[in-house]
Design a protein around this motif. Structure first.
Motif, short mmCIF file in Angstrom:
data_model
loop_
_atom_site.label_atom_id
_atom_site.label_comp_id
_atom_site.label_asym_id
_atom_site.label_seq_id
_atom_site.Cartn_x
_atom_site.Cartn_y
_atom_site.Cartn_z
N ASP A 1 75.81 91.43 57.13
CA ASP A 1 74.80 91.99 58.03
C ASP A 1 74.99 93.50 58.12
N PRO A 2 74.22 94.27 57.37
CA PRO A 2 74.42 95.72 57.36
C PRO A 2 74.12 96.40 58.69
N THR A 3 73.46 95.71 59.63
CA THR A 3 73.20 96.31 60.94
C THR A 3 74.37 96.11 61.90
N LEU A 4 75.32 95.28 61.51
CA LEU A 4 76.44 94.95 62.39
C LEU A 4 77.49 96.05 62.33
N ALA A 5 77.79 96.64 63.49
CA ALA A 5 78.79 97.71 63.55
C ALA A 5 80.19 97.19 63.85
N TYR A 6 80.27 96.10 64.63
CA TYR A 6 81.60 95.57 64.96
C TYR A 6 81.52 94.08 65.19
N ALA A 7 82.66 93.42 64.93
CA ALA A 7 82.77 91.98 65.10
C ALA A 7 83.97 91.69 65.98
N GLN A 8 83.74 90.86 66.99
CA GLN A 8 84.75 90.60 68.02
C GLN A 8 85.17 89.13 67.97
N PRO A 9 86.43 88.83 67.66
CA PRO A 9 86.88 87.44 67.74
C PRO A 9 87.11 87.02 69.19
N ARG A 10 87.35 85.74 69.39
CA ARG A 10 87.70 85.26 70.73
C ARG A 10 89.21 85.42 70.92
N ILE A 11 89.59 86.01 72.02
CA ILE A 11 90.99 86.21 72.35
C ILE A 11 91.40 85.10 73.32
N ALA A 12 92.50 84.44 73.01
CA ALA A 12 92.95 83.33 73.85
C ALA A 12 94.46 83.43 74.06
N ASP A 13 94.92 83.05 75.25
CA ASP A 13 96.34 83.00 75.53
C ASP A 13 96.98 81.93 74.65
N PRO A 14 98.09 82.25 73.97
CA PRO A 14 98.68 81.28 73.05
C PRO A 14 99.25 80.05 73.72
N ASP A 15 99.64 80.15 74.99
CA ASP A 15 100.25 79.02 75.67
C ASP A 15 99.23 78.13 76.36
N THR A 16 98.23 78.73 76.99
CA THR A 16 97.27 77.96 77.77
C THR A 16 95.94 77.76 77.05
N GLY A 17 95.65 78.60 76.05
CA GLY A 17 94.35 78.54 75.39
C GLY A 17 93.24 79.20 76.18
N VAL A 18 93.57 79.77 77.34
CA VAL A 18 92.57 80.37 78.21
C VAL A 18 92.10 81.70 77.65
N THR A 19 90.79 81.92 77.70
CA THR A 19 90.19 83.21 77.37
C THR A 19 89.78 83.87 78.68
N LEU A 20 90.44 84.97 79.02
CA LEU A 20 90.15 85.66 80.28
C LEU A 20 88.72 86.21 80.27
N ARG A 21 88.15 86.29 81.45
CA ARG A 21 86.78 86.79 81.58
C ARG A 21 86.64 88.19 80.99
N ARG A 22 87.65 89.05 81.18
CA ARG A 22 87.54 90.41 80.68
C ARG A 22 87.61 90.48 79.16
N TRP A 23 87.98 89.40 78.50
CA TRP A 23 88.01 89.36 77.04
C TRP A 23 86.67 88.93 76.44
N VAL A 24 85.76 88.45 77.26
CA VAL A 24 84.46 88.02 76.75
C VAL A 24 83.49 89.19 76.92
N PRO A 25 83.00 89.77 75.84
CA PRO A 25 82.27 91.05 75.94
C PRO A 25 80.81 90.91 76.32
N ARG A 26 80.55 90.26 77.46
CA ARG A 26 79.19 90.18 77.98
C ARG A 26 79.27 89.89 79.47
N LEU A 27 78.14 90.05 80.16
CA LEU A 27 78.12 89.81 81.60
C LEU A 27 78.33 88.34 81.93
N ARG A 28 77.61 87.45 81.27
CA ARG A 28 77.75 86.02 81.52
C ARG A 28 78.90 85.50 80.67
N ALA A 29 80.09 85.46 81.29
CA ALA A 29 81.30 85.17 80.54
C ALA A 29 81.90 83.80 80.88
N SER A 30 81.14 82.95 81.56
CA SER A 30 81.70 81.66 81.99
C SER A 30 81.99 80.74 80.82
#
Length: 292
Positions: free
Chosen positions: A109-138
Motif C-alpha cells: 500500500d503506497p499510501t501507508l506511512a506507518y504500520a503499528q503492531p499490537r503490543i501485549a504484556d508477555p505475562d498477561t496478554g493484556v494490551t493497555l488502552r494507551r497502546w491502541v492508537p485510536r479513541l475507541r480502544a476497548s
C-alpha cells in the motif's frame, strides 16, 4: 519501496541507557532472529556507551541523554533501509516473521506511512488502552486505519519519515508519536493498526518517570501549537484541561501538570507548520479529529 521478489530492507533503531541488563539481550535476540528481510540494526547509547550489544551490530554513543525522540532520529540517520523500525529495548518479537509482515503492508500500500503492531504484556496478554492508537480502544484486536501511534514499537516508511522531518527531538519524552503521525498524515500518508501482528512489552506505568506529568503537559501544548490551525489550538488545549481534571485526582500531580502546561504556553515548541484543513478533515473521517 522495493517490489517483486526483492527482500524488504529494514533499518532498526534501539535505544539504551544500560539500565536493562536482562531485557536488552532478549530484545536484541528476537530482533536479530527476524527472517525474510535484510536488516540493518543500530543501538544508540543515550548518555552512555552501549553494553551487551551482539557482535556485528553497530553502536552510536551520545555523551548526554538526548531524549527518546532525538535518540531515535540519530539512530535513523545511522541505518539504511526502505523501512524504519523503532523498537523499545524491553520489547520482544515473539515470531520471526513480524518485521517481514509489517514491511509487506508498507510494500503493498503506497499510501501507508506507518504500520503499528499490537503490543501485549508477555505475562498477561493484556494490551493497555494507551497502546491502541485510536479513541475507541476497548477492543484491541480490531484492525484498521489509525491517526496516532504507539511510538515504542512501530514501522515507518523511510521516505515518509524523512519528508515529515522525523521525530520532534526537542520533546525529549511523551507525545512525540502523535506529533509525527499528524505530520505523516499531513503529507498524504495514513497509518494502519495490525493487531494480528503481536509484539510483547511489559505493561509498565509511564507515570513511573519523574518528569511524566510536567513533560506530558508541556508537550501537549507544543503538539497543538506546532501542528494545528490557530483556531483549533484553544479547542485542543481546553479538551486536554478537562480530561486532565477528570483523570488526575492527585493534587500534587495536577500542580505539576499545570506547571508543565504553563511552560508549554511560554514557548519552545519550535516553528509552526499547521496541518491543512484537508488533513483535519481526513483525520476526522478516520475517527480522531485533532482536538482530542
Amino acid at each position: 519501496m522495493s517490489t517483486g521478489a526483492t527482500r524488504p530492507t529494514v533499518g532498526a533503531v534501539v535505544l539504551t541507557m544500560n539500565d536493562r541488563p536482562e531485557e536488552l539481550p532478549r530484545a536484541m535476540a528476537s530482533l536479530l532472529a527476524q527472517e525474510g528481510i535484510d536488516l540493518d540494526v543500530v543501538v544508540v547509547g543515550n548518555g552512555c556507551t552501549p553494553e551487551q550489544v551482539p557482535p556485528g551490530v553497530r553502536t552510536v554513543t551520545l555523551a548526554e541523554n538526548a531524549g527518546i525522540p532525538e535518540g531515535r532520529n540519530i539512530g535513523a540517520a545511522n541505518v539504511t533501509g526502505d523501512c524504519l523500525f523503532f523498537f523499545d529495548n524491553d520489547a520482544i518479537l515473539p515470531t520471526a516473521d513480524a518485521l517481514a509482515r509489517l514491511a509487506a503492508e508498507l510494500r503493498d500500500d503506497p499510501t501507508l506511512a506507518y504500520a503499528q503492531p499490537r503490543i501485549a504484556d508477555p505475562d498477561t496478554g493484556v494490551t493497555l488502552r494507551r497502546w491502541v492508537p485510536r479513541l475507541r480502544a476497548s477492543d484491541p484486536e480490531r484492525p484498521g486505519t489509525v491517526t496516532v501511534m504507539a511510538e515504542g514499537v512501530v514501522m515507518i516508511r523511510r521516505s515518509a519519515f524523512d519528508t515529515a522531518g522525523g521525530w520532534p527531538g526537542h520533546f525529549f519524552l511523551f507525545h512525540e508519536g502523535i506529533d509525527l503521525a499528524w505530520r505523516l498524515w499531513n503529507h498524504g500518508g495514513t497509518g494502519r493498526y495490525l493487531p494480528e501482528i503481536v509484539v510483547h512489552h511489559p505493561a509498565t506505568n509511564p507515570a513511573r518517570h519523574a518528569a511524566f506529568y510536567r513533560l506530558s503537559a508541556r508537550n501537549r501544548v507544543w503538539l497543538a501549537r506546532r501542528n494545528l490551525p490557530a483556531v483549533l489550538v484553544p479547542l485542543n488545549l481546553a479538551a486536554w484541561v478537562l480530561l486532565t481534571l477528570w483523570r488526575i485526582r492527585d493534587r500534587a500531580a495536577l500542580k505539576v501538570s499545570f506547571a508543565g502546561f504553563r511552560e508549554g504556553l511560554h514557548g519552545g515548541h519550535g516553528p509552526r507548520a499547521p496541518m491543512s484543513w484537508r488533513t483535519v478533515a481526513r483525520l476526522t473521517r478516520a475517527g480522531r479529529p485533532p482536538v482530542f
